[in-house]
Design an enzyme around this catalytic site. Structure first.
Site, PDB file in Angstrom:
ATOM      1  N   TYR A 239     -23.102  11.116 -18.395  1.00  0.00           N
ATOM      2  CA  TYR A 239     -23.941  11.219 -19.587  1.00  0.00           C
ATOM      3  C   TYR A 239     -25.401  10.916 -19.242  1.00  0.00           C
ATOM      4  O   TYR A 239     -25.691  10.164 -18.314  1.00  0.00           O
ATOM      5  CB  TYR A 239     -23.446  10.307 -20.714  1.00  0.00           C
ATOM      6  CG  TYR A 239     -23.387   8.821 -20.405  1.00  0.00           C
ATOM      7  CD1 TYR A 239     -24.430   7.978 -20.760  1.00  0.00           C
ATOM      8  CD2 TYR A 239     -22.267   8.259 -19.800  1.00  0.00           C
ATOM      9  CE1 TYR A 239     -24.375   6.621 -20.515  1.00  0.00           C
ATOM     10  CE2 TYR A 239     -22.190   6.898 -19.544  1.00  0.00           C
ATOM     11  CZ  TYR A 239     -23.244   6.085 -19.906  1.00  0.00           C
ATOM     12  OH  TYR A 239     -23.187   4.734 -19.651  1.00  0.00           O
ATOM     13  N   MET A 240     -26.286  11.571 -20.000  1.00  0.00           N
ATOM     14  CA  MET A 240     -27.722  11.394 -19.834  1.00  0.00           C
ATOM     15  C   MET A 240     -28.261  10.638 -21.035  1.00  0.00           C
ATOM     16  O   MET A 240     -28.114  11.101 -22.174  1.00  0.00           O
ATOM     17  CB  MET A 240     -28.420  12.751 -19.711  1.00  0.00           C
ATOM     18  CG  MET A 240     -29.931  12.665 -19.585  1.00  0.00           C
ATOM     19  SD  MET A 240     -30.482  12.043 -17.981  1.00  0.00           S
ATOM     20  CE  MET A 240     -30.383  13.553 -17.008  1.00  0.00           C
ATOM     21  N   LYS A 241     -28.841   9.475 -20.792  1.00  0.00           N
ATOM     22  CA  LYS A 241     -29.440   8.696 -21.871  1.00  0.00           C
ATOM     23  C   LYS A 241     -30.842   9.245 -22.168  1.00  0.00           C
ATOM     24  O   LYS A 241     -31.687   9.326 -21.287  1.00  0.00           O
ATOM     25  CB  LYS A 241     -29.519   7.223 -21.473  1.00  0.00           C
ATOM     26  CG  LYS A 241     -28.164   6.540 -21.436  1.00  0.00           C
ATOM     27  CD  LYS A 241     -28.213   5.188 -20.774  1.00  0.00           C
ATOM     28  CE  LYS A 241     -29.158   4.230 -21.457  1.00  0.00           C
ATOM     29  NZ  LYS A 241     -29.087   2.875 -20.853  1.00  0.00           N
TER      30      LYS A 241
ATOM     31  N   HIS B  39     -16.990   1.461   0.250  1.00  0.00           N
ATOM     32  CA  HIS B  39     -16.936   2.291  -0.958  1.00  0.00           C
ATOM     33  C   HIS B  39     -18.333   2.609  -1.509  1.00  0.00           C
ATOM     34  O   HIS B  39     -18.686   3.767  -1.719  1.00  0.00           O
ATOM     35  CB  HIS B  39     -16.135   1.580  -2.054  1.00  0.00           C
ATOM     36  CG  HIS B  39     -14.704   1.323  -1.697  1.00  0.00           C
ATOM     37  ND1 HIS B  39     -14.002   2.102  -0.818  1.00  0.00           N
ATOM     38  CD2 HIS B  39     -13.832   0.368  -2.116  1.00  0.00           C
ATOM     39  CE1 HIS B  39     -12.769   1.646  -0.704  1.00  0.00           C
ATOM     40  NE2 HIS B  39     -12.646   0.592  -1.477  1.00  0.00           N
TER      41      HIS B  39
ATOM     42  N   ARG C   8       9.099  -2.696  10.294  1.00  0.00           N
ATOM     43  CA  ARG C   8       9.968  -3.644  11.004  1.00  0.00           C
ATOM     44  C   ARG C   8      11.183  -4.038  10.174  1.00  0.00           C
ATOM     45  O   ARG C   8      12.216  -4.415  10.713  1.00  0.00           O
ATOM     46  CB  ARG C   8       9.170  -4.897  11.381  1.00  0.00           C
ATOM     47  CG  ARG C   8       8.123  -4.653  12.469  1.00  0.00           C
ATOM     48  CD  ARG C   8       7.377  -5.908  12.825  1.00  0.00           C
ATOM     49  NE  ARG C   8       6.520  -6.355  11.739  1.00  0.00           N
ATOM     50  CZ  ARG C   8       5.254  -6.684  11.877  1.00  0.00           C
ATOM     51  NH1 ARG C   8       4.681  -6.586  13.064  1.00  0.00           N
ATOM     52  NH2 ARG C   8       4.535  -7.098  10.859  1.00  0.00           N
TER      53      ARG C   8
ATOM     54  N   LEU D 103       0.831  -1.201   0.000  1.00  0.00           N
ATOM     55  CA  LEU D 103       0.000   0.000   0.000  1.00  0.00           C
ATOM     56  C   LEU D 103       0.864   1.250   0.000  1.00  0.00           C
ATOM     57  O   LEU D 103       0.624   2.192  -0.764  1.00  0.00           O
ATOM     58  CB  LEU D 103      -0.934  -0.001   1.214  1.00  0.00           C
ATOM     59  CG  LEU D 103      -1.785   1.261   1.388  1.00  0.00           C
ATOM     60  CD1 LEU D 103      -2.745   1.445   0.232  1.00  0.00           C
ATOM     61  CD2 LEU D 103      -2.540   1.230   2.713  1.00  0.00           C
ATOM     62  N   ALA D 104       1.893   1.267   0.852  1.00  0.00           N
ATOM     63  CA  ALA D 104       2.761   2.436   0.939  1.00  0.00           C
ATOM     64  C   ALA D 104       3.500   2.671  -0.372  1.00  0.00           C
ATOM     65  O   ALA D 104       3.576   3.807  -0.870  1.00  0.00           O
ATOM     66  CB  ALA D 104       3.758   2.262   2.085  1.00  0.00           C
TER      67      ALA D 104
ATOM     68  N   ARG E 279     -14.649  -4.216 -16.519  1.00  0.00           N
ATOM     69  CA  ARG E 279     -14.108  -3.490 -15.369  1.00  0.00           C
ATOM     70  C   ARG E 279     -14.664  -2.076 -15.392  1.00  0.00           C
ATOM     71  O   ARG E 279     -14.439  -1.321 -16.336  1.00  0.00           O
ATOM     72  CB  ARG E 279     -12.585  -3.448 -15.427  1.00  0.00           C
ATOM     73  CG  ARG E 279     -11.948  -2.566 -14.359  1.00  0.00           C
ATOM     74  CD  ARG E 279     -10.430  -2.515 -14.490  1.00  0.00           C
ATOM     75  NE  ARG E 279      -9.880  -1.527 -13.579  1.00  0.00           N
ATOM     76  CZ  ARG E 279      -9.606  -0.263 -13.901  1.00  0.00           C
ATOM     77  NH1 ARG E 279      -9.838   0.134 -15.150  1.00  0.00           N
ATOM     78  NH2 ARG E 279      -9.109   0.572 -13.021  1.00  0.00           N
TER      79      ARG E 279
ATOM     80  N   GLY F 195     -12.253  10.198  -2.511  1.00  0.00           N
ATOM     81  CA  GLY F 195     -11.322  11.113  -3.149  1.00  0.00           C
ATOM     82  C   GLY F 195     -11.405  11.110  -4.658  1.00  0.00           C
ATOM     83  O   GLY F 195     -10.729  11.899  -5.327  1.00  0.00           O
TER      84      GLY F 195
END
Length: 519
Positions: A406-408, A278, A75, A45-46, A369, A219
């Protein structure tokens, strides 16, 4: 996280190491040394998220060399130079490695120092405090005015011990404009009881304004746009309710499986990993009432109110799935019932949303995805064009990839005949905002932490309310009382999930596919 050319680059190339730091926030500007401590500095992660985010902030002038020092703590017994070498490849891609870029990377890496130590040793954390104090002394920072940010890129199991060590050994010594803040990553527990226990342990050491529970989805650029869309546009105000909206879908799909993380993922499952945090955060922004102001506390008050209005989840409103081959991973138990796919319908018991299903869907090893919000409006009464079978109006917010809104709409098909077709009004960021780099979620949230803005972080009562919604269902899954249905990798998930959507009133559009534009 790669870099790209944009209007910031000219600014970055002109950065001077002796430039004064001035970070504006609600309380005015802050000056003085800033120490950022990344605990778990040798972890994935870092390396993949935290340090690249800090690097991008440095490039854009938000972290300046005469004021900031970044400390890695873990560590692993390595030197400063070894940590820098491990990070280097995540900061700049080979194709972007111009001499100018490499010079910026080099300057940033020399801001990083490394301290090795245990996560429960006072002696080791006193050594860390000594190194931070040395930096504060070099920058001639008045005692008590320094700023210390601790980023816990660690498993939750060590949060209590690390928090205790920070409190006893590494706090800013007095309060003369300085501060100490702690950023904790999800998962915040596994259920209501464990989350409350963790909150109590950390809350006993730090005040709530010092704690930043990070959910990186808050974010994301299009998530941050939700409040503006809803409350700054007259168009949406009269439409955003049960009179006009038939259902809302919030979807997260991945086209790959657990891929080496099976043992870790099996402890949590897709609901804990994606939906409870999420997608539920996005749900809050879609469903909440207008806050009194943009004050972080006013916004989070409204998020808590809508969470507390969610009815208990019914069995008929849930479909769980597990992709075939998931249990082939040697780190996954042979008889695991852990869902890799889930569709959950939330129902909100208030005046605005009574009767409108909120469909939260997430899955791994699916056919595509993407992550998006799909607001589907009700049918037009009196369909004189006989076009309802083509589909309904939908407002879609594509969070990733290819950020767009977007608007359908139903429009006349060009030609001599009066025929209708589905099309869209499209705001695609890649076209509309050419040359503008969309910030990564982590860099935005780290900057918010430095500025003391908690709007995009999870408050304790908000966390409690979210776990209250899902804990009964999660306990039943853990006991094997709610079974996961097998589905084929690369599919849409279990067929039962599509049946649930149809039962909830979602009408699928036929013969129309939104195609992301390209430059």
């Amino acid at each position: 996280m790669g870099t790209s050319d944009c209007w910031h680059c000219e600014q970055r190339s002109s950065l001077k190491d002796d430039s004064p730091l001035s970070v504006d926030n609600e309380n005015g500007s802050e000056t003085g040394s800033l120490s950022i401590v990344v605990l778990g500095a040798s972890g994935d992660l870092a390396k993949k998220k935290t340090f690249p985010a800090l690097f991008n902030l440095y490039k854009q002038g938000f972290l300046l060399a005469n004021e900031v020092c970044i400390f890695g703590y873990a560590r692993t017994k390595i030197s400063d130079e070894e940590l820098r070498n491990r990070i280097h490849g995540y900061l700049v891609k080979a194709k972007d490695a111009s001499p100018e870029q490499l010079e910026i990377v080099s300057k940033f890496l020399h801001l990083i120092k490394y301290v090795s130590g245990s996560y429960d040793s006072e002696d080791d954390f006193r050594l860390l405090d000594k190194e931070i104090s040395k930096h504060e002394s070099i920058t001639n920072t008045a005692e008590g005015s320094s700023r210390r940010l601790f980023y816990l890129a660690l498993p939750p199991s060590v949060y209590p011990s690390v928090s205790k060590m920070i409190k006893t050994s590494c706090m800013n010594k007095s309060d003369l404009g300085g501060w100490t803040r702690v950023v904790v990553e999800k998962p915040f527990g596994k259920d209501l009881e464990s989350a409350e226990q963790l909150s109590t342990q950390i809350g006993g050491l730090f005040e709530e304004p010092q704690i930043y529970r990070i959910d990186h989805y808050l974010g994301k650029e299009l998530v941050q746009n939700m409040l503006v869309l809803r409350f700054a546009n007259r168009l949406f105000l009269p439409l955003w309710n049960r009179d006009n909206i038939a259902n809302v879908q919030i979807v997260f799909k991945e086209d790959f499986g657990t891929e080496g993380r099976g043992g870790y993922f099996d402890q949590y499952g897709i609901i804990r990993d994606i939906i409870q945090n999420h997608l539920l955060q996005i749900f809050c922004l879609v469903a909440m009432e207008k806050p009194v102001s943009l004050s972080p506390e006013h916004i989070r008050d409204e998020k808590v109110k809508v969470l507390e209005s969610v009815l208990p989840i019914e069995d008929d409103d849930v479909v769980l799935g597990q992709y075939e081959g998931y249990r082939d991973d040697p780190t996954v138990p042979d008889h695991s019932n852990t869902p890799t796919f889930a569709t959950v319908i939330l129902r909100v018991h208030n005046e605005r949303w009574e009767g409108v299903p909120f469909i939260l869907k997430a899955g791994k090893a699916l056919g595509s995805r993407k992550a998006d919000i799909r607001v589907q409006f009700k049918d037009v009464p009196g369909d004189i064009f006989k076009c309802q079978k083509q589909g309904r109006n939908e407002f879609v917010i594509r969070l990733q990839p290819s950020e767009a809104m977007y608007m359908k709409l139903t429009v006349k098909q060009p030609g001599l005949e009066m025929a209708t077709i589905q099309s869209e009004l499209d705001l695609s960021y890649i076209q509309r905002y050419q040359g503008v780099t969309i910030p990564e979620a982590y860099e935005r949230l780290i900057l918010d932490t430095i500025r003391g803005d908690q709007q995009h972080f999870v408050r304790r009562d908000e966390l409690k309310a979210s776990w209250e919604i899902f804990t009964p269902l999660l306990h039943r899954i853990d006991k094997g009382e709610f079974k996961s249905i097998p589905y084929k990798p690369g599919s849409r998930g279990p067929a039962e999930a599509d049946e649930l959507l149809e039962k909830a009133g979602y009408v699928q559009t036929h013969g129309y596919i939104w195609i992301p534009p390209t430059l």
